[in-house]
Design a protein around this motif. Structure first.
Motif, short mmCIF file in Angstrom:
data_model
loop_
_atom_site.label_atom_id
_atom_site.label_comp_id
_atom_site.label_asym_id
_atom_site.label_seq_id
_atom_site.Cartn_x
_atom_site.Cartn_y
_atom_site.Cartn_z
N UNK A 176 60.35 3.69 -68.84
CA UNK A 176 59.87 2.79 -67.80
C UNK A 176 58.93 3.57 -66.88
N UNK A 177 57.87 2.91 -66.45
CA UNK A 177 56.93 3.56 -65.53
C UNK A 177 56.54 2.56 -64.44
N UNK A 178 56.49 3.03 -63.22
CA UNK A 178 56.05 2.15 -62.14
C UNK A 178 55.14 2.89 -61.17
N UNK A 179 54.22 2.11 -60.57
CA UNK A 179 53.34 2.64 -59.53
C UNK A 179 53.66 1.88 -58.26
N UNK A 180 53.74 2.60 -57.15
CA UNK A 180 54.06 1.90 -55.92
C UNK A 180 53.18 2.35 -54.76
N UNK A 181 52.05 1.66 -54.59
CA UNK A 181 51.23 1.91 -53.40
C UNK A 181 52.02 1.54 -52.14
N UNK A 182 51.98 2.45 -51.17
CA UNK A 182 52.83 2.29 -49.99
C UNK A 182 52.01 2.61 -48.75
N UNK A 183 52.27 1.88 -47.69
CA UNK A 183 51.71 2.28 -46.40
C UNK A 183 52.86 2.41 -45.42
N UNK A 184 52.85 3.54 -44.70
CA UNK A 184 53.87 3.78 -43.68
C UNK A 184 53.15 3.76 -42.33
N UNK A 185 53.66 2.98 -41.42
CA UNK A 185 53.09 2.95 -40.07
C UNK A 185 54.12 3.50 -39.09
N UNK A 186 53.69 4.50 -38.32
CA UNK A 186 54.57 5.02 -37.28
C UNK A 186 53.94 4.74 -35.93
N UNK A 187 54.72 4.20 -35.03
CA UNK A 187 54.16 3.86 -33.72
C UNK A 187 53.78 5.11 -32.93
N UNK A 188 54.57 6.16 -33.05
CA UNK A 188 54.22 7.39 -32.35
C UNK A 188 54.14 8.54 -33.35
N UNK A 189 53.04 9.29 -33.27
CA UNK A 189 52.86 10.40 -34.21
C UNK A 189 52.41 11.64 -33.46
N UNK A 190 52.42 12.78 -34.15
CA UNK A 190 51.91 14.01 -33.58
C UNK A 190 50.39 13.89 -33.44
N UNK A 191 49.84 14.78 -32.63
CA UNK A 191 48.43 14.69 -32.24
C UNK A 191 47.47 14.57 -33.43
N UNK A 192 47.72 15.36 -34.50
CA UNK A 192 46.77 15.40 -35.61
C UNK A 192 47.04 14.36 -36.69
N UNK A 193 48.13 13.64 -36.55
CA UNK A 193 48.48 12.68 -37.60
C UNK A 193 47.87 11.31 -37.31
N UNK A 194 47.68 10.55 -38.37
CA UNK A 194 47.30 9.15 -38.21
C UNK A 194 48.56 8.30 -38.09
N UNK A 195 48.40 7.16 -37.45
CA UNK A 195 49.55 6.25 -37.38
C UNK A 195 49.88 5.66 -38.76
N UNK A 196 48.83 5.40 -39.53
CA UNK A 196 49.05 4.83 -40.87
C UNK A 196 48.90 5.91 -41.92
N UNK A 197 49.87 5.99 -42.79
CA UNK A 197 49.82 6.93 -43.90
C UNK A 197 49.87 6.14 -45.20
N UNK A 198 48.89 6.37 -46.04
CA UNK A 198 48.89 5.70 -47.33
C UNK A 198 49.39 6.66 -48.41
N UNK A 199 50.18 6.14 -49.30
CA UNK A 199 50.71 6.99 -50.36
C UNK A 199 50.81 6.18 -51.64
#
Lengths: 297, 183
Positions: A176-199
């Motif tokens: 079995x094989x699966x692909x799972x595009x994901x977006x994580x949104x964090x309301x508060x992040x460290x200075x250099x990070x984006x709020x939205x992370x795509x994976x």
């Protein structure tokens, strides 16, 4: 005229002969019937991430996850087993294609919950889809007290969300094989990070025997995190099934046990041997009664 | 033109002739029951295909194994994945012959006791089965019921060690079909 008559006679005989041969065939074939593909994965999670599999209607899945410390700390820390964080969670199948779940992780005392829905179910036969499509939406809240008075922590800054689409296919009995595009949104992040992370998640199962399967769970983080600190979570493990339990034993560089944590907070590198042992334990209970009418006689 | 018509008519007659005396269903019921001290397991399936040829007494059944529904999802998973291996052996079939077919009057509304014999195939294994049943003619339909027992060892169905005490060695099976005339 005679020729026609004899032709007809033969045809007639042929029909009779055919009808005698196999009665079931006289109804036409039912191989065209839609047949849903089941048991693509042993469990509703590949290891960390959601799998395309569902637990079934009326089923309560009690899940206990453990993640230990780094193996390369050596015997002094008993290869990491002296430290452990855990997540305890309940998933419930509201329908064949709909699951809800909640859980709590000791790490940062984080609560999480999710909804998982399958609009497309892989099926063979006429009109069957070659893949399953699963949609997941989840939320997490860090409840650990803020001990730094300099930081201004509000409720909303503790909250994170994730949205995931899983496209998976059970190719054969084993693979079995699966692909799972994901977006994580964090309301508060460290200075250099984006709020939205795509994976992009890649999950796979290869069945070794009826009860044991080899599983791989990987997330490729596309943006939003400093590459020198954050690594892509990769977990390799075995699913072992014993009746109502599924044990998932694995090695991973991720210690997070929800999507926000393992996608955005994996600081260990497989290359340096910073991996840890962990296991998921799943126990299912049938809560909802399935309707089972006695056969009409 | 006339020839074509004639051939068509012959086809038509031919197909009627082949359909005559045949009864069928695609929505028959089958259930099985396994009883042990630890656990009772029952499953049912309402998509049995059955065809009966009243002239010859030939009666055939086919059922998709994946169509069996259990009370517990996990039982259904084990049934399909481990025991029956329904991807490899998707269906079970029975090709039976009614012993006393000549003594049944299909034009009369009555309940008949029948004895059926034939090969039963489950899990890719074929064994002969002989069982009693009832065949009732009523309002142009034929009602078939029967019950029989299956030894799982005969069909090379191996049960996992942890479930050895939970799955009976002999399974009771009940079949119930309402057949309509095949046109």
């Amino acid at each position: 005229m005679r020729r026609i008559a004899s032709t007809c006679f033969f045809l007639f005989c042929a029909f009779l002969a055919f009808s005698q041969d196999d009665l079931l065939k006289s109804l036409g074939t039912d191989s065209l019937r839609k047949n849903y593909v089941t048991n693509a994965f042993k469990s509703s999670r590949v290891i960390n991430g959601h799998s395309m599999e569902f637990i079934g209607k009326g089923v309560l899945d009690f899940r206990i996850l453990h993640r230990f410390g780094p193996v390369n700390q050596g015997i002094k820390e008993f290869f990491g087993l002296d430290q452990a964080s855990m997540r305890m969670g309940f998933d419930y199948g509201l329908g064949k294609n709909f699951t809800i779940g909640i859980g709590r992780t000791t790490l940062q005392k984080e609560l999480d919950g999710f909804l998982k829905f399958r609009p497309v179910h892989q099926a063979s036969g006429l009109g069957g889809s070659p893949v399953s499509l699963v949609l997941v939406a989840g939320m997490s809240i860090i409840t650990m007290e803020n001990d730094d008075p300099a930081k201004d922590i509000t409720f909303s800054s503790r909250v994170g969300y994730y949205y995931q689409a899983i496209i998976g296919r059970k190719f054969n009995q084993r693979f079995t094989l699966q692909l799972s595009p994901t977006v994580v949104h964090r309301n508060q992040v460290l200075l250099n990070d984006d709020n939205d992370t795509y994976a992009l998640g890649i999950g796979s199962r290869f069945k070794l025997s009826k009860r044991v399967a080899f599983v791989v769970d990987y997330f490729y983080v596309l943006n939003g995190l400093p590459k020198e600190q954050n690594f892509n979570p990769l977990s390799l493990g075995f699913d072992i099934e014993t009746g109502g339990h599924v044990f998932q034993l694995h090695f991973s560089n991720a210690s997070g046990m929800n999507e926000r944590a393992f996608i955005t907070e994996t600081f260990n590198d497989w290359g340096k041997g910073d991996i840890q042992f962990g296991f998921n334990l799943s126990r299912v209970f049938t809560i909802g009664k399935k309707k089972s009418k006695a056969l009409k006689q | 033109m006339q020839r074509v018509l004639l051939i068509l008519i012959c086809f038509f007659i031919g197909s009627i002739a082949s359909g005559q005396g045949k009864f069928f269903t695609k929505t028959g019921s089958i259930s099985f029951f396994s009883k042990t001290q630890l656990e009772d397991i029952d499953a049912h399936n309402r998509s049995v295909t059955c065809v009966l040829d009243t002239k010859t007494g030939n009666v055939q059944f086919s059922v998709l194994m994946k169509g069996f529904e259990f009370k517990k999802a996990l039982m259904q998973e084990h049934f399909n994945e481990d025991y029956i291996e329904s991807d490899k052996y998707p269906r079970a079939e029975f090709k039976g012959q009614i012993d006393n077919n000549s003594s049944i009057d299909y034009s009369k509304e009555a309940a008949n006791q029948v004895r059926v014999k034939g090969p039963l195939t489950i899990h890719g294994q074929t064994n002969d089965l002989e069982t009693d049943g009832t065949l009732t003619v009523k309002e142009g339909k034929i009602f078939i019921t029967c019950e029989f027992k299956v030894e799982i060892a005969d069909y090379k169905i191996s049960v996992a060690a942890f479930a050895k005490n939970k799955v009976a060695k002999t399974i009771s099976v009940k079949v119930s079909c309402v057949l309509e005339q095949l046109k």
